[in-house]
Design an enzyme around this catalytic site. Structure first.
Site, PDB file in Angstrom:
ATOM      1  N   CYS A  48       0.839  -1.086   0.061  1.00  0.00           N
ATOM      2  CA  CYS A  48       0.020   0.130   0.027  1.00  0.00           C
ATOM      3  C   CYS A  48       0.986   1.212  -0.059  1.00  0.00           C
ATOM      4  CB  CYS A  48      -0.943  -0.025   1.275  1.00  0.00           C
ATOM      5  SG  CYS A  48      -0.115   0.007   2.874  1.00  0.00           S
ATOM      6  N   HIS A  74      -2.809   0.674   6.817  1.00  0.00           N
ATOM      7  CA  HIS A  74      -3.016   0.857   5.461  1.00  0.00           C
ATOM      8  C   HIS A  74      -3.186   2.043   5.086  1.00  0.00           C
ATOM      9  CE1 HIS A  74      -4.467  -0.862   1.741  1.00  0.00           C
ATOM     10  NE2 HIS A  74      -5.603  -0.166   1.693  1.00  0.00           N
ATOM     11  N   GLU A  96      -5.936   1.373  -4.514  1.00  0.00           N
ATOM     12  CA  GLU A  96      -5.083   0.845  -3.452  1.00  0.00           C
ATOM     13  C   GLU A  96      -4.753  -0.412  -3.943  1.00  0.00           C
ATOM     14  OE1 GLU A  96      -7.507  -0.509  -0.161  1.00  0.00           O
ATOM     15  OE2 GLU A  96      -9.026  -1.442  -1.659  1.00  0.00           O
TER      16      GLU A  96
END
Length: 291
Positions: free
Chosen positions: A107, A166, A178
């Site tokens: 991420c 994240h 993402e």
């Protein structure tokens, strides 16, 4: 972090510099093989989906979107230079067993790449927690604010205040791009505001050409003087590009969770607006002080 045979040593190092980015139980993932990869066109829907963002933020969105279909790899994207790298095995996630064979991003690696492409500088090297607390953040938005104040290019984050695990790039219209977790590819997702969603940050939103900036928020009024008690002049229904002539310290304003005494003069409107509602730092870079 290139693929080598010293996988175990590399995994221990990775635990301190990359985010886990694990969102859902691995049992819910499709059984992807190291060779499978959907086309970017199949993923679709990845672009700047709302107005108001600076050109740099829009460029970051498009850079992230250019990686649709690339593998998620644990530790991917954290090489000497921004860009996809081979991943590592996450000892907590069996779905990562093939990550050393996959060229891709985790991420924070994707976010790093997107803003490096947009700015020409590696301003977001590090993990998701470091990116969320970056000194390049020019605005912050709490979880309770939802997506209302967000603009394309803002970074949405999940986890504790000092343990973000994240991060994703907001597109607008309730969508984000993402690198989610092992066994998946870089994808467009609906935003997730539940669970441990922590909030969002705006990165490096500086002035545009000729001193232009963008406002944010809805139904924002300008005033005849740098004070909320002065006459209202005009209302910005949503994010609007404006030319800022100068700025000065005046009435202290508290709004949207921020406190700021800086006001900007908008010559095209012959009016003032609190800097709280202008994208950028509290005192706008490159804007002169009013005489």
């Amino acid at each position: 972090m290139h693929h080598t045979l010293v996988r175990a040593r590399r995994t221990l190092v990775a635990a301190s510099i990359v985010a886990a980015c694990a969102i859902v139980p691995t049992a819910q993932l499709s059984a992807a093989t190291p060779q499978s990869r959907p086309s970017a066109a199949a993923a679709g829907g990845c672009d700047v989906l709302a107005p108001g963002a600076f050109a740099t933020a829009e460029a970051a969105v498009r850079a992230a979107c250019s990686q649709l279909g690339i593998w998620y790899t644990w530790g991917g994207g954290h090489g000497p230079q921004p860009g996809a790298t081979y991943g590592q095995v996450d000892p907590t996630d069996p779905a990562s067993n093939h990550d050393p064979e996959r060229l891709g991003f985790d991420c924070s690696g994707l976010v790093r790449y997107a803003y490096a492409q947009a700015t020409g500088q590696d301003i977001l090297a590090g993990n998701s927690n470091g990116q969320y607390h970056s000194p390049h953040a020019t605005a912050r938005f709490g979880a309770a604010q939802g997506t209302g104040p967000l603009l394309p290019g803002d970074l949405m984050a999940w986890g504790g205040d000092n343990s973000i695990h994240h991060i994703a790039v907001y597109l607008g219209a309730g969508k984000m791009v993402e690198a989610r977790q092992s066994g998946t590819h870089v994808m467009v997702s609906d935003v997730r505001l539940g669970g441990d969603y922590n909030g969002a940050v705006r990165i490096g939103a500086g002035p545009g050409q000729n001193g232009t900036f963008s406002t944010w928020g809805t139904d924002v009024w300008t005033h005849a003087q740098p004070s909320t008690t002065s006459a209202r002049v005009n209302k910005f229904a949503g994010p609007t590009r404006v030319k800022v002539g100068c700025q000065k310290h005046a009435q202290l304003v508290e709004a949207e969770g921020y406190r700021n005494d800086a006001w900007s003069y908008l010559p095209d409107y012959k009016a003032w607006i609190t800097n709280i509602y202008i994208q950028g730092s509290a005192w706008l870079d490159g804007v002169p002080t009013c005489a």
